[in-house]
Design a protein around this motif. Sequence first.
Motif, short mmCIF file in Angstrom:
data_model
loop_
_atom_site.label_atom_id
_atom_site.label_comp_id
_atom_site.label_asym_id
_atom_site.label_seq_id
_atom_site.Cartn_x
_atom_site.Cartn_y
_atom_site.Cartn_z
N VAL A 66 46.59 44.14 33.32
CA VAL A 66 45.20 45.15 32.79
C VAL A 66 46.18 45.99 31.64
N TYR A 76 35.91 43.11 32.04
CA TYR A 76 34.94 42.70 33.63
C TYR A 76 35.23 41.17 33.91
N TRP A 79 38.41 40.00 35.58
CA TRP A 79 38.52 40.45 36.84
C TRP A 79 37.33 39.56 38.08
N ARG A 80 35.38 39.38 37.39
CA ARG A 80 34.89 38.60 38.05
C ARG A 80 34.85 37.39 38.63
N VAL A 83 37.03 37.27 41.33
CA VAL A 83 36.12 37.79 42.66
C VAL A 83 35.68 36.66 43.08
N ARG A 87 35.87 33.99 46.34
CA ARG A 87 35.03 33.96 47.14
C ARG A 87 33.82 33.22 47.39
N GLY A 102 45.11 48.64 45.64
CA GLY A 102 45.22 47.73 45.21
C GLY A 102 45.14 46.40 46.55
N ALA A 105 42.23 46.92 47.95
CA ALA A 105 40.79 46.42 47.21
C ALA A 105 40.67 45.04 47.07
N ALA A 109 37.35 42.87 48.23
CA ALA A 109 36.53 41.76 46.76
C ALA A 109 36.44 41.09 47.74
N LEU B 552 39.30 51.78 30.16
CA LEU B 552 39.00 51.65 31.64
C LEU B 552 39.06 52.89 32.19
N ALA B 605 31.98 44.61 43.83
CA ALA B 605 33.86 43.79 44.00
C ALA B 605 34.38 44.01 42.62
N THR B 606 34.31 43.31 41.40
CA THR B 606 34.98 43.38 40.74
C THR B 606 34.71 44.75 40.03
N PHE B 607 34.06 45.34 40.00
CA PHE B 607 34.06 47.07 39.37
C PHE B 607 35.74 47.57 40.65
N LEU B 608 35.31 47.31 41.04
CA LEU B 608 36.78 47.87 42.36
C LEU B 608 37.70 47.45 41.85
N LEU B 609 38.12 46.19 41.91
CA LEU B 609 39.02 46.06 41.29
C LEU B 609 39.61 46.61 40.00
N MET B 610 38.73 47.07 39.14
CA MET B 610 39.09 47.08 37.27
C MET B 610 39.17 48.67 37.87
N GLU B 612 40.77 49.77 40.33
CA GLU B 612 42.32 50.03 41.28
C GLU B 612 43.39 50.09 40.67
N PHE B 613 43.25 48.70 39.65
CA PHE B 613 43.84 48.20 38.65
C PHE B 613 44.45 48.64 37.48
N SER B 614 42.99 49.58 37.59
CA SER B 614 43.51 50.25 36.16
C SER B 614 44.38 51.50 36.18
#
Lengths: 501, 617
Positions: A66, A76, A79-80, A83, A87, A102, A105, A109, B552, B605-610, B612-614
């Motif tokens: 981060v 974005y 992290w995308r 995911v 998946r 974390g 999550a 995710a 973030l 899911a992506t925003f959830l991780l962003m 949590e990790f920000s």
Amino acid sequence: MERSSGGSPSTLLIQRARPGDFLESLPLLDRAASSGGPLGLLCSPEIASWARALEIKARVLTLPGVHPEEGFSGGYPKWRALVGELRDGHWERVVHLNHDRGGVALVRASAIPVGYGFTRMAGETEGEPDSPLGWPAYLVSSARGLRRKNRIHLSDIWREFLPEGPVTESSSPRAFGGSVVLVLSGRSLYRQPTFETLEALIRGLRKNGVGEVILLGRPDEAALGESLSRLFLGSVRNLAGKTSIADLDALVRDACLVISPDTAPLHLASFRRIPTIGLFFGGASPHETGARYGRRISIVSRMACHPCGAEGSGCQTIACRDLMDGSMIAEVAVSVMSGGPLPSSTPSLWVYEGGESDGGFNRLILSGEPLRVSSGSEGEEELLGILFRRFFLRLLGGTGQPDPVAQALSGVVLPVESLPVLEHLETGVRLMAALATSSLTRRIAAVNEFPVLWPLAHHLWLDGSGSMAKDAFSELTGEIQELRDTVRKRPVKTEGGVHVG
Amino acid sequence: MWDSSKSRLDEISADADILRGNLRMLGPCALSNRILARQDEACGETDEPRVVKAKNGKPSMTVGGISVHSLYDPEKEGREWVREALSGGDLPKEGVLVLGLGMGYHVAALLSATSVPVFVFEPDIRRIRLSFSFISWDQEERWRGRIHFLSETGEIARLDRQIRLLVHAPSERSQKRAFSDAKKLFRSIQEDMISSLRILVVPPVTGGSYPVAVGAAHGLKAAGHRVSFFDASPFEGALLAIGQTTSLDLHKRQLQGIFSGFMDEMVMARVLAVKPDLVVALAQAPMSPALLSRLRDMGYPVAYWFVEDFRLTTYWERVAPLVHDFAVIQKEPFLSLLARSGVRGTYLPAAADPSVFAPRELSPEDRKLYGAPVGFMGAGYHNRQRFLPHLADLGLKVFGTEWNLSDALAAAMPLPNRRMTPDECARIFCATTVNVNLHSSVYHNGVNPDGDFVNPRTFEIASCGGYQVVDRRSLMEELFQTEGPDAELCFFDSETSCRREIRRATGDPEGRRAMADRARKRVLACHTYQVRMEEWVSGMLERGLRPASPALTGRWPVEGLLKSAGEDRGLSDFLKRFRPMGSVGLDDLVGQTLPGKDEISPEEATFLLMKEFSGGP
């Protein structure tokens, strides 16, 4: 969906904690790998480098870093992409070993259908879990000052990963004259033996003809290592702060014994099936985080406050460290290396040995004697610990393999004083069951009268497993009843105790 | 090898004409003043820059023995730097921001090789002065009007977001912190972020600033920030007990020191838990200079609102230099005194919280208890004890603490020396026909003729729609319409004029109501805590304050995000749901992703991780 030829499911392990915690989870990776299914490890770049150095046979996925400056457009996509990897249909079960948001999550995710370990945060009440696979009981027992009674080990969460049939995991025989690795400390003062302990231990090892002692530790312990090395000129090699993970692995593999507080090298040595002596004081308990493989001895401080909250306890004296008798540890070490009988426990220290042929789980026997329950508070804790272990393992489920600790209860000597304890507990369970539909405040007030029931109450009421409460209460009542009936049926007085057979 | 000690600036003969020419080019501005005044105080991060002669005879520069430019051919090196910089594609017509000037060879090469505007950020004034002494920045016709020098981080905030960033790495090595701040700020412009800061408000344990702190917290929340409130009020009893436990001053001071240390740790614990982007502390907040120093060292900016009279309360001298921003309710000479200590004070007058101070329907019981023809609500300062008895015959009621009950006013106090809650104060203001508002003074017997700041009560009475007569203050005119038919407040200068205005207002209910309405409108438009906090925080943002993790934890315009989504259909569809909100933060984006088992989309899911990790909340 990917499966091995034998049809074993693919497993993803999420490990976000310290590298030492990663080493502690190596047995799980080992178990999952031995079942033949594809294996993955999602971790920090640092842990990933350790995994590669240790040649862990798993596909390694790393968490993106981060960076405050990267913004939406920088953050974005990466992290995308993660995911997407989670998946891609590759994974069928996910294991998350730490209670942190974390990791939870990441589990969420990933959308992987079956989850083990911490798949939700304690206290989150949305939705009902499929089964009580998490560790809330373990967690709450840790937090509520009931840890002396806790016999749920970290590894109990992966009971389901046990392959069918017996597991062979003997230590390789080691030459007595080989080197002994001595780890100077864990990550804090609360896991750091005193200089006096270390000095007496090395002296004892030298006296008994041990070859070389190799000191390992953090860079800031290099000076301590140098002092010891000067004291035992020529027989102590100080490598504190000088080893990479690969060096550490090589040293451990070559050692005939590793002596260490509850820290990374202990678990690495255990994983490599090298005999270990774990030093447990402060906040560390072998019941929770003891070594898993190989010949493993735990030397444990026998203080009423152990295990404590360590850094969070506010303890200034750390007197439990002073109980770690270096010459006693040396005596145990010599016994381990020579294959002789272990010395008995002393009023200050327990000497536990993890049992073989039990799948590496939490069978702890005391100095080669059968597990026993003596009178007094230690006995009460032991009894309740075993009782709750039996109960929670039934609740947690698994492969159906018998639990060695539960089996060991058949040889337990129960003191007569334990009967009122069991009756009191039974009253508490009846009360909890009766209050099942009362307000949460009232239920919590009731549980405060029976603090030992806190883990169960939290698990069933606060963690969203309410629908299982009825069955669980009945299981626990049955467990207590069985124990009481057995005691009543066959009262054999032995030194003030009742032998349960 | 070069011996820099023998190759000093004077040996390479800096040219005073070149310096003069460059300053002429800059014109009168803050930067030229700083160069002329030799203000080097902001350059503490680095060693003294030195000019050394390169092999080709050109002046080069070293800092702490490390060269900033080539010691062989700095011009050639500058051209190579530009070639490398331009390999990333054409420069935008809006220009480039170059971090690091040094002597300026790379900047000169850039000006020669391109035709776009060049903004150069150099936080070390000494380096600018040296560069200005050797390189004539308006020598080339084609350079003119295209070069701009910035020396303060906050100036970057005003640049166009399309500008490209280029970093002069040798300059960055010796000024890491300043460059990091500059880059952070520049990125935030590019992200078009709307700052929603995580703010921790620290009120005093007790006293008049406490409700101000509550109002400030409300105002910050209303301004879109995420606010945590460290409630120190439970410790009021402990603080009072110290005073009552012993009469020995020495022991009292020891106990107060221990209490102060304890409160420091309480605040620190909260800071570590909240990890705020900004700590807003109110006057008398339990934060010792030692704690403020620790917070400063740890990188937590503290904005302090000193809602006190600097003449009476002097601890500002110790506090102000330790905080990021120091806001005050007075102007001169206070601002000059602060400037003399190297502190840039921000004038931020008091305000009202309209969620508490608003017109309200009162019960007959409330009217009876709180209402009166003339009322006063406030602490019993010396001037009030002397002044108010002269109004007793007009039907005066007095509320508040610290009054001498043995004097004539005792009869006028229905709730003697009881501390009134803000809600009760609002009831008093609403129930009273004419509220007297006399600013406190410990020196005067009545009105302080030199009074400057305006007290919170002025705004609160007005916010309630109450009518007030208030003593004249020098800073009142810029806050309210004070003269003419549209005057919003009624003033007095003495006991006589006060009595006159009360009598006049009592007989003119229509005029009273009209003036109170005008005052209320003024407060709602200009003097709420929300207005104050928006003004204060935006000022700090302009001067370079940024969230610890700006990208973030801030807010983004949804349209900007949609633009960034480009071809990603799933992301676009997900974001379109948020269009009505205008702008969103990660909290909004994951707000509907409740804990549980339901499957979530890859975007969620992506925003959830962003989030949590920000390090988000």
